[in-house]
Design an enzyme around this catalytic site. Structure first.
Site, PDB file in Angstrom:
ATOM      1  N   PRO A 170       6.317  22.705  -5.540  1.00 60.54           N
ATOM      2  CA  PRO A 170       5.773  24.036  -5.232  1.00 60.54           C
ATOM      3  C   PRO A 170       4.398  23.949  -4.559  1.00 60.54           C
ATOM      4  O   PRO A 170       4.101  24.712  -3.649  1.00 60.54           O
ATOM      5  CB  PRO A 170       5.678  24.712  -6.606  1.00 60.54           C
ATOM      6  CG  PRO A 170       6.707  24.027  -7.443  1.00 60.54           C
ATOM      7  CD  PRO A 170       6.780  22.603  -6.945  1.00 60.54           C
ATOM      8  N   ARG A 173      33.102  39.964  28.113  1.00 55.72           N
ATOM      9  CA  ARG A 173      32.466  41.286  28.029  1.00 55.72           C
ATOM     10  C   ARG A 173      32.220  41.870  29.429  1.00 55.72           C
ATOM     11  O   ARG A 173      31.573  41.208  30.272  1.00 55.72           O
ATOM     12  CB  ARG A 173      31.136  41.163  27.277  1.00 55.72           C
ATOM     13  CG  ARG A 173      30.330  42.429  27.187  1.00 55.72           C
ATOM     14  CD  ARG A 173      30.991  43.446  26.299  1.00 55.72           C
ATOM     15  NE  ARG A 173      30.149  44.622  26.086  1.00 55.72           N
ATOM     16  CZ  ARG A 173      30.568  45.726  25.488  1.00 55.72           C
ATOM     17  NH1 ARG A 173      31.822  45.797  25.046  1.00 55.72           N
ATOM     18  NH2 ARG A 173      29.756  46.746  25.316  1.00 55.72           N
ATOM     19  N   ILE A 176      22.736  37.755  24.357  1.00 55.33           N
ATOM     20  CA  ILE A 176      23.886  37.824  25.273  1.00 55.33           C
ATOM     21  C   ILE A 176      25.016  38.662  24.656  1.00 55.33           C
ATOM     22  O   ILE A 176      25.753  39.343  25.356  1.00 55.33           O
ATOM     23  CB  ILE A 176      24.348  36.389  25.651  1.00 55.33           C
ATOM     24  CG1 ILE A 176      23.283  35.739  26.559  1.00 55.33           C
ATOM     25  CG2 ILE A 176      25.723  36.396  26.329  1.00 55.33           C
ATOM     26  CD1 ILE A 176      23.480  34.250  26.815  1.00 55.33           C
ATOM     27  N   GLU A 206      12.274  18.856   6.481  1.00 53.77           N
ATOM     28  CA  GLU A 206      11.905  17.465   6.820  1.00 53.77           C
ATOM     29  C   GLU A 206      10.699  17.422   7.758  1.00 53.77           C
ATOM     30  O   GLU A 206      10.616  16.595   8.662  1.00 53.77           O
ATOM     31  CB  GLU A 206      13.099  16.692   7.387  1.00 53.77           C
ATOM     32  CG  GLU A 206      14.197  16.566   6.330  1.00 53.77           C
ATOM     33  CD  GLU A 206      15.190  15.468   6.598  1.00 53.77           C
ATOM     34  OE1 GLU A 206      14.820  14.451   7.200  1.00 53.77           O
ATOM     35  OE2 GLU A 206      16.345  15.624   6.156  1.00 53.77           O
TER      36      GLU A 206
HETATM   37  C1  LIG Z   1      16.658  25.121   2.999  1.00 56.85           C
HETATM   38  C2  LIG Z   1      15.649  24.048   2.703  1.00 56.85           C
HETATM   39  C3  LIG Z   1      16.077  22.794   2.302  1.00 56.85           C
HETATM   40  C4  LIG Z   1      15.153  21.802   1.966  1.00 56.85           C
HETATM   41  N1  LIG Z   1      15.607  20.600   1.479  1.00 56.85           N
HETATM   42  C5  LIG Z   1      14.704  19.718   0.974  1.00 56.85           C
HETATM   43  C6  LIG Z   1      15.154  18.537   0.288  1.00 56.85           C
HETATM   44  O1  LIG Z   1      16.365  18.273   0.169  1.00 56.85           O
HETATM   45  N2  LIG Z   1      14.217  17.716  -0.262  1.00 56.85           N
HETATM   46  C7  LIG Z   1      12.875  17.970  -0.162  1.00 56.85           C
HETATM   47  O2  LIG Z   1      12.094  17.176  -0.677  1.00 56.85           O
HETATM   48  N3  LIG Z   1      12.428  19.067   0.504  1.00 56.85           N
HETATM   49  C8  LIG Z   1      13.305  19.950   1.054  1.00 56.85           C
HETATM   50  N4  LIG Z   1      12.848  21.094   1.695  1.00 56.85           N
HETATM   51  C9  LIG Z   1      11.413  21.339   1.789  1.00 56.85           C
HETATM   52  C10 LIG Z   1      10.853  21.268   3.208  1.00 56.85           C
HETATM   53  O3  LIG Z   1      10.820  19.931   3.650  1.00 56.85           O
HETATM   54  C11 LIG Z   1       9.486  21.939   3.177  1.00 56.85           C
HETATM   55  O4  LIG Z   1       9.711  23.333   3.013  1.00 56.85           O
HETATM   56  C12 LIG Z   1       8.670  21.674   4.422  1.00 56.85           C
HETATM   57  O5  LIG Z   1       8.278  20.328   4.487  1.00 56.85           O
HETATM   58  C13 LIG Z   1       7.420  22.568   4.501  1.00 56.85           C
HETATM   59  O6  LIG Z   1       6.709  22.576   3.308  1.00 56.85           O
HETATM   60  P1  LIG Z   1       6.262  23.976   2.667  1.00 56.85           P
HETATM   61  O7  LIG Z   1       7.469  24.829   2.593  1.00 56.85           O
HETATM   62  O8  LIG Z   1       5.525  23.710   1.408  1.00 56.85           O
HETATM   63  O9  LIG Z   1       5.288  24.621   3.734  1.00 56.85           O
HETATM   64  P2  LIG Z   1       3.669  24.327   3.876  1.00 56.85           P
HETATM   65  O10 LIG Z   1       3.411  22.864   3.881  1.00 56.85           O
HETATM   66  O11 LIG Z   1       2.948  25.164   2.877  1.00 56.85           O
HETATM   67  O12 LIG Z   1       3.421  24.916   5.340  1.00 56.85           O
HETATM   68  C14 LIG Z   1       3.155  26.291   5.613  1.00 56.85           C
HETATM   69  C15 LIG Z   1       2.760  26.390   7.077  1.00 56.85           C
HETATM   70  O13 LIG Z   1       1.522  25.673   7.294  1.00 56.85           O
HETATM   71  C16 LIG Z   1       1.699  24.722   8.319  1.00 56.85           C
HETATM   72  N5  LIG Z   1       0.893  23.533   8.043  1.00 56.85           N
HETATM   73  C17 LIG Z   1       0.797  22.833   6.876  1.00 56.85           C
HETATM   74  N6  LIG Z   1      -0.001  21.767   7.027  1.00 56.85           N
HETATM   75  C18 LIG Z   1      -0.422  21.777   8.327  1.00 56.85           C
HETATM   76  C19 LIG Z   1      -1.264  20.928   9.106  1.00 56.85           C
HETATM   77  N7  LIG Z   1      -1.827  19.843   8.597  1.00 56.85           N
HETATM   78  N8  LIG Z   1      -1.459  21.249  10.400  1.00 56.85           N
HETATM   79  C20 LIG Z   1      -0.879  22.338  10.937  1.00 56.85           C
HETATM   80  N9  LIG Z   1      -0.067  23.172  10.273  1.00 56.85           N
HETATM   81  C21 LIG Z   1       0.162  22.899   8.970  1.00 56.85           C
HETATM   82  C22 LIG Z   1       3.193  24.411   8.316  1.00 56.85           C
HETATM   83  O14 LIG Z   1       3.613  23.871   9.547  1.00 56.85           O
HETATM   84  C23 LIG Z   1       3.775  25.779   8.035  1.00 56.85           C
HETATM   85  O15 LIG Z   1       3.830  26.528   9.219  1.00 56.85           O
HETATM   86  C24 LIG Z   1      13.758  22.076   2.081  1.00 56.85           C
HETATM   87  C25 LIG Z   1      13.334  23.334   2.520  1.00 56.85           C
HETATM   88  C26 LIG Z   1      14.233  24.318   2.805  1.00 56.85           C
HETATM   89  C27 LIG Z   1      13.741  25.674   3.233  1.00 56.85           C
END
Ligand SMILES: Cc1cc2nc3c(=O)[nH]c(=O)nc-3n(C[C@H](O)[C@H](O)[C@H](O)COP(=O)(O)OP(=O)(O)OC[C@H]3O[C@@H](n4cnc5c(N)ncnc54)[C@H](O)[C@@H]3O)c2cc1C
Length: 366
Positions: free
Chosen positions: A114, A254, A323, A349
């Protein structure tokens, strides 16, 4: 073979699975029987003995019909199984890879928490050594396949003072005391895939389930993501192709102002851009896969492929809806589902911002 399977066995159920958020367990098991859950592993470990190029082709073909199936296979194969195969010892490989490759076991990979997504090194889930066990405490989030996984590779802090060198990986089996999947996420897209919270409360993992060296968990996870990102590029590519094919077909059928809408230059040029960008994304993705097959480091090329293919997928799905006009907004046509599903590719990822960060670091380091 994968295309035929996807069209015959997956396409008829896609909307039902999506609306019910139904994990296609039977189909996943069938993919295992067909050898599609361990394509990249050698035959002696129960795999199909193929390469990454064949693997990403299969991910693309599955995702062209249903991105949910694509992400299920990708998380299972290139994250969970490949982490065990790459960092595991012989005993761990013998114990888990054959079962994962045949689909007897479903795999998941838990890095995100989280409080730590992009900043994966900020993980807080802990593992403390107690005689012949590791005691895991904490929570992981957004874990693909989490509720259905028989084994999960979990990254946890084993030395709080060592930052990214203080993280280690563990194989946790689903029946392990103190481990349980928590909340199932209700998502915008890829709704038939399972996205779960994982909870560890004094979860006792046998010492032999440490995966790789203690303290190498983060470095190994980054290596695994180099491969995983190629599969997310293929996931995006498949969905872009699906969205494009649906739009191409619709544009010829279409009619407005007495002619097919494909005869309007505004529509034809959208299709031309989609076809061109999809081809470019495929070439980047295949280059990264070919380099991986050749045993080369692909950090730069994987991130380039993932960044470009996922952003192309979002653009193509958007134009696909446009489209289709109003019909792109309703669920009788596939366009709206591609539009919802593709967005994950710019997030999972490593977000597009993180891919640009990785690419910039690589090109600026010399
Ligand atoms: C459907 C789904 C499946 C997933 N499956 C897996 C899984 O199997 N295993 C697993 O471990 N994880 C999984 N994830 C997690 C996923 O890899 C993360 O959601 C992702 O890496 C982003 O992390 P966050 O959601 O905490 O966003 P945050 O890190 O909080 O990012 C929020 C925003 O801030 C930006 N940001 C953060 N740091 C920086 C920086 N240094 N510079 C510029 N911008 C930045 C991000 O680009 C984003 O726009 C999954 C997520 C989803 C939605």
């Amino acid at each position: 073979m994968v295309r035929e399977f996807a069209e015959r066995e997956i396409a008829p159920h896609v909307m039902k699975w999506d609306e019910a958020c139904e994990f296609p367990l039977g189909t996943v098991k069938e993919l295992g029987r067909l050898g599609l859950l361990g394509m990249v592993f050698p035959a002696e470990y129960g795999g199909a003995g193929m390469g990454y190029l064949e693997y990403i082709t299969a991910i693309e073909e599955l995702s062209r019909v249903d991105g949910s199936v694509g992400i299920i296979v990708a998380a299972h194969t290139s994250l969970c199984s490949n982490h065990i195969f790459t960092a595991g010892n012989e005993e761990q490989k013998q114990k888990y890879i054959a079962k994962l490759a045949t689909g007897e076991f479903i795999g998941a990979w838990a890095l995100t928490e989280p409080g730590s997504g992009s900043d994966a090194g900020g993980a807080r889930c802990t593992a403390v050594r107690k005689r012949d066990r590791w005691i895991l405490n904490g929570a992981k989030t957004f874990c693909t396949n989490g509720h259905y996984a028989d084994v999960v590779v979990v990254i946890a802090v084993t030395d709080k003072t060592a930052h990214t060198h203080g993280l280690s990986a563990f194989v946790v089996e689903k029946s392990t005391k103190g481990f349980r999947p928590g909340k199932k996420e209700n998502k915008l897209g890829l709704r038939a895939s399972d996205t779960a919270e994982l909870i560890f409360e004094d979860c006792e993992v046998p010492a032999e389930n440490l995966l790789g060296k203690e303290g190498d968990g983060f470095i190994d996870a980054m290596r695994i993501l180099d491969g995983g990102r190629i599969s997310i590029a293929a996931l995006g590519l498949g969905m872009a192709q699906g969205a494009y094919e649906a739009a191409l077909k619709y544009s010829k059928e279409r009619k407005q102002f007495g002619k097919a809408i494909s005869e309007f230059q505004a529509i034809a040029w959208k299709l031309a851009d989609m076809a061109t960008e999809i081809d470019a994304a495929r070439l980047l993705t295949q280059r990264a896969a070919a380099m991986k097959d050749a045993g080369l480091k692909t950090t730069l090329e994987s991130s380039m492929a993932k960044l470009y293919a996922s952003e192309v997928a979002v653009r193509c799905a958007n134009e696909g809806v446009q489209i289709h006009g109003g019909y792109g907004f309703i669920k009788d046509y596939p366009a709206e589902k591609f539009y919802r599903d593709v967005k994950l590719c710019t997030i999972g990822e490593g977000t597009s911002e993180i891919q640009r960060l990785v690419i910039a670091r690589q090109i600026l380091k010399d």
